[in-house]
Write an enzyme that holds these catalytic residues in place. Sequence first.
Site: not given
Ligand code: PMP
Length: 292
Positions: A50, A149, A182
């Site tokens: 990622r 990200k 989200e």
């Molecule tokens: N959505 C956002 C906006 C995030 O920043 C994150 C990570 N902190 C997630 C979802 C969750 O992703 P992950 O399970 O890869 O930590």
Amino acid sequence: MLIYIDGEFLPKAEAKVSVFDHGLLYGDGVFEGIRSYNGRVFKLDEHLERLYDSAKSIMLEIPISIETMEETVLETLRRNNLREAYIRLIITRGVGDLGLDPDKCPKPSIIIIADKIVLYPQKYYEDGLEIITASVRRNYAEAINPRIKSLNYLNNILAKIEGKQAGTEEVLMLNAEGYVVECTGDNIFWIKNGTLVTPPVHMGILEGVTRNSVIDLAREAGIRVEERVFTRHDLYIADECFLTGTAAEVIPVVKIDRRAVGDGQPGKVTQRLIAAFRQLANSTGTPIYTTD
Ligand code: PMP
């Protein structure tokens, strides 16, 4: 604490970046949050993929290979004698002048911080979280794609501020069309009549590593999973709801916009997935030390 910056391991007080770094000046860069459990890094390959995909999307060429990056992450953990850790991997555009032009930055910077994890209080896993909907909408994918990200988290921070003012730890975000996408740092799932639902990636979400693990675990457990578009109405009438993220793992949600979810207690399917996720996280991953 030793922090990796561009080929060197420096003590915390000496680990510094330039005021001309475009990561600082413009949020021009990408990052990852990764966790290790029990001497093993959870889903390291997925996080690194990622990271490199996010970098490619903003045309930032990470100056080391993914294999070297993997070894450097492990070495940072070893130098800090960590087994249970939170790893922050940051790639900035690097040092340039005061203009936006990324081509003014000849060399991206790589920073790796490995620290002890700060866990959510245990009470949230037992009693569940309360969330509210932010008025700030999640970034429009054609402006800043949430799949990247990036170091530009102001969108999420603005929503987080609304949550803090309302006294909630996390905040629900809708996309520009008003669909649920989200939370500020977590993905969202809900359950109705035994079916688990989460928004598809193209709705404008970060494709969470924890999200993908939970989808796999649910399918392995024979739970029906749907990635589909939904509104807050679906959340208000759901039987259960939970969030997923590297820091939070799987965390129940019992109240949304001051309405109880289901019977207002963490649900059975959620509890089952919390246990399955903990089991997976504690038994898999890339070993940090050769003796593991
Ligand atoms: N959505 C956002 C906006 C995030 O920043 C994150 C990570 N902190 C997630 C979802 C969750 O992703 P992950 O399970 O890869 O930590």
